[in-house]
Design an enzyme around this catalytic site. Structure first.
Site, mmCIF file in Angstrom:
data_model
loop_
_atom_site.group_PDB
_atom_site.id
_atom_site.type_symbol
_atom_site.label_atom_id
_atom_site.label_comp_id
_atom_site.label_asym_id
_atom_site.label_seq_id
_atom_site.Cartn_x
_atom_site.Cartn_y
_atom_site.Cartn_z
ATOM 1 N N THR A 218 10.354 -6.807 11.290
ATOM 2 C CA THR A 218 9.741 -7.208 10.030
ATOM 3 C C THR A 218 10.209 -8.580 9.599
ATOM 4 O O THR A 218 11.381 -8.788 9.282
ATOM 5 C CB THR A 218 10.030 -6.210 8.886
ATOM 6 N N ARG A 246 0.036 5.992 8.107
ATOM 7 C CA ARG A 246 1.267 5.633 7.394
ATOM 8 C C ARG A 246 1.232 4.154 6.964
ATOM 9 O O ARG A 246 0.896 3.274 7.735
ATOM 10 C CB ARG A 246 2.465 5.866 8.306
ATOM 11 N N VAL A 247 1.589 3.930 5.719
ATOM 12 C CA VAL A 247 1.750 2.572 5.212
ATOM 13 C C VAL A 247 3.207 2.435 4.806
ATOM 14 O O VAL A 247 3.736 3.284 4.085
ATOM 15 C CB VAL A 247 0.829 2.327 3.996
ATOM 16 N N GLY A 248 3.851 1.384 5.286
ATOM 17 C CA GLY A 248 5.265 1.179 4.950
ATOM 18 C C GLY A 248 5.420 0.339 3.702
ATOM 19 O O GLY A 248 4.504 0.189 2.886
ATOM 20 N N ASP A 249 6.609 -0.237 3.566
ATOM 21 C CA ASP A 249 6.891 -1.074 2.399
ATOM 22 C C ASP A 249 6.289 -2.471 2.536
ATOM 23 O O ASP A 249 6.185 -3.207 1.555
ATOM 24 C CB ASP A 249 8.408 -1.182 2.185
ATOM 25 N N THR A 269 13.908 -5.772 4.591
ATOM 26 C CA THR A 269 13.631 -5.208 5.910
ATOM 27 C C THR A 269 14.392 -3.888 6.023
ATOM 28 O O THR A 269 15.395 -3.706 5.348
ATOM 29 C CB THR A 269 14.063 -6.187 7.025
ATOM 30 N N GLY A 270 13.890 -2.992 6.847
ATOM 31 C CA GLY A 270 14.588 -1.717 7.022
ATOM 32 C C GLY A 270 13.646 -0.536 6.912
ATOM 33 O O GLY A 270 12.437 -0.671 7.134
ATOM 34 N N GLY A 272 11.313 1.396 5.540
ATOM 35 C CA GLY A 272 10.374 1.221 4.446
ATOM 36 C C GLY A 272 10.008 2.504 3.731
ATOM 37 O O GLY A 272 9.705 2.494 2.540
HETATM 38 C C1 SD4 Z 1 8.528 -0.549 7.692
HETATM 39 N N1 SD4 Z 1 10.074 -2.048 6.667
HETATM 40 O O1 SD4 Z 1 7.363 -0.520 8.030
HETATM 41 C C2 SD4 Z 1 9.299 -1.838 7.848
HETATM 42 C C3 SD4 Z 1 10.115 -1.823 9.084
HETATM 43 C C4 SD4 Z 1 11.271 -2.756 9.046
HETATM 44 O O2 SD4 Z 1 13.262 -3.484 9.919
HETATM 45 O O3 SD4 Z 1 11.435 -3.611 8.246
HETATM 46 N N2 SD4 Z 1 12.198 -2.642 9.912
HETATM 47 O O4 SD4 Z 1 9.121 0.431 7.261
#
Ligand code: SD4
Length: 353
Positions: A218, A246-249, A269-270, A272
């Site tokens: 990300t 699925r929709v992330g952050d 990032t991370g 989500g």
């Molecule tokens: C998600 N935040 O789709 C993203 C993935 C991500 O480091 O950032 N990973 O959840």
């Protein structure tokens, strides 16, 4: 009454001091590009744009777009993170900290240019977020190439291996599959039932570690342009083996990124699925508005999540309107990249959990 020389000098100085300070600050600190992870080519691309006079929004789009084309870490742009059906879908967002306009696309199929699609939503619609095939159709109708297959040989191989591994691990919970890979049926979460359906039967109580300490993904980027205006953007292909839809952050304003010219910007990032429940970037910017320095604001936002989800993995990077920056992380070592006028090239900063 005649004024003394010292008082004339003093009032002249007072007259010019704010102006000199402002010019000095601008000449020293702007433009600035800040990005999650050592996505050096992306930062260089944004820097080239903003240093040549592009707006913050345009530079963010250039930077994130470079990452999509390079498929940074296989997790930005096409060709990565296959979902349960083996398909790659994109999440992206761009936000203008001057106007507070946002354009975003979520679970977008068949179009490889996530951040450009997000900007088209911002520029050519009154909406904030388009999802799924609607997002693809809009992006194509506004001139982006598509429809196209977003898979790559790597994503197809990854997906085949996962299928061979009986579709484990996955993001399902409290379900029982008819066969190894579904269809899944919901089950009661009471203890008796959980003992009845053992892991062997495929009850997915296991939570897939979305991102480990060695994998980063990300791009989330903040740019302050020569005028001191701030924009932020995010682009990702999300979580591997996610449930289709699925929709992330990534496309959620305030979660993966947020900007307000009056204050500063933030990128995240991370994991989500956890992080979007806390809008960490909105929190960072609002904390800075209340007077926190970027470092304290970043740490505070991360600790709010960690208090409720001690096992979550994630990070934020904060930049204030003067170009000061800091990161904070939980569950992994985080790195972010910066280019500013006092640097010959991109510098990478490491933040320990
Ligand atoms: C998600 N935040 O789709 C993203 C993935 C991500 O480091 O950032 N990973 O959840």
């Amino acid at each position: 009454m005649a004024r003394s020389y010292p008082s004339i000098i003093l009032s002249t100085l007072l007259l010019f001091l704010p102006l000199l300070t402002g010019v000095e600050a601008e000449a020293k600190k702007f433009p600035v590009v800040v990005s999650t992870w050592p996505f050096i080519e992306a930062v260089r691309a944004a820097w080239r744009a903003v240093d040549n006079g592009s707006s913050a929004v345009d530079a963010v789009v250039e930077g994130c777009s470079a990452c999509e084309q390079l498929r940074c870490d296989g997790t930005v742009g096409p060709g990565g993170s296959p979902n349960e059906k083996g398909e790659t879908m994109l999440d992206a967002l761009v936000m203008d900290g001057v106007t507070m306009e946002v354009g975003a696309v979520a679970a977008m199929r068949y179009v490889k240019d996530g951040i450009r699609a997000a900007r088209l939503v911002m520029k050519h619609s009154q909406h904030t977020l388009l999802a799924g095939e609607g997002a693809s159709a809009f992006a194509i109708s506004m001139g982006l190439p598509g429809p196209m297959n977003l898979s790559s040989p790597e994503s197809v191989n990854k997906w085949s291996d996962w299928k061979e591994n009986r579709c484990q691990p996955n993001f399902r919970k409290n379900v029982v599959p008819a066969n190894d890979c579904g269809p899944y049926k919901p089950i009661d979460v009471s203890r008796e039932v959980l003992t009845e359906y053992s892991c062997e039967m495929g009850t997915a109580e296991y939570r897939l570690p979305l991102v480990g300490p060695h994998s980063h993904d990300t791009i989330s980027m903040a740019v302050i342009d020569k005028m001191g205006h701030i924009a932020v953007g995010t682009s990702t292909n999300g979580a591997t083996f996610k449930i289709p839809g699925r929709v992330g952050d990534g496309p959620i304003a305030g979660s993966s990124a947020y900007a307000d010219d009056e204050v500063g910007g933030c990128g995240a990032t991370g994991d989500g699925d956890i992080m979007m429940r806390f809008l960490p970037c909105y929190q960072v910017v609002e904390s800075m508005r209340q007077g926190m320095k970027p470092e304290k604001a970043a740490k505070d936002a991360v600790s709010r999540i960690a208090r409720k989800f001690p096992d979550f993995v994630g990070a934020v990077v904060a930049v204030d309107k003067n170009g000061s920056h800091a990161g904070a992380c939980h569950g992994w070592t985080f790195q972010y990249s910066v280019q500013s006028p006092d640097m010959d090239d991109v510098q990478v900063f490491t933040v320990l959990p």
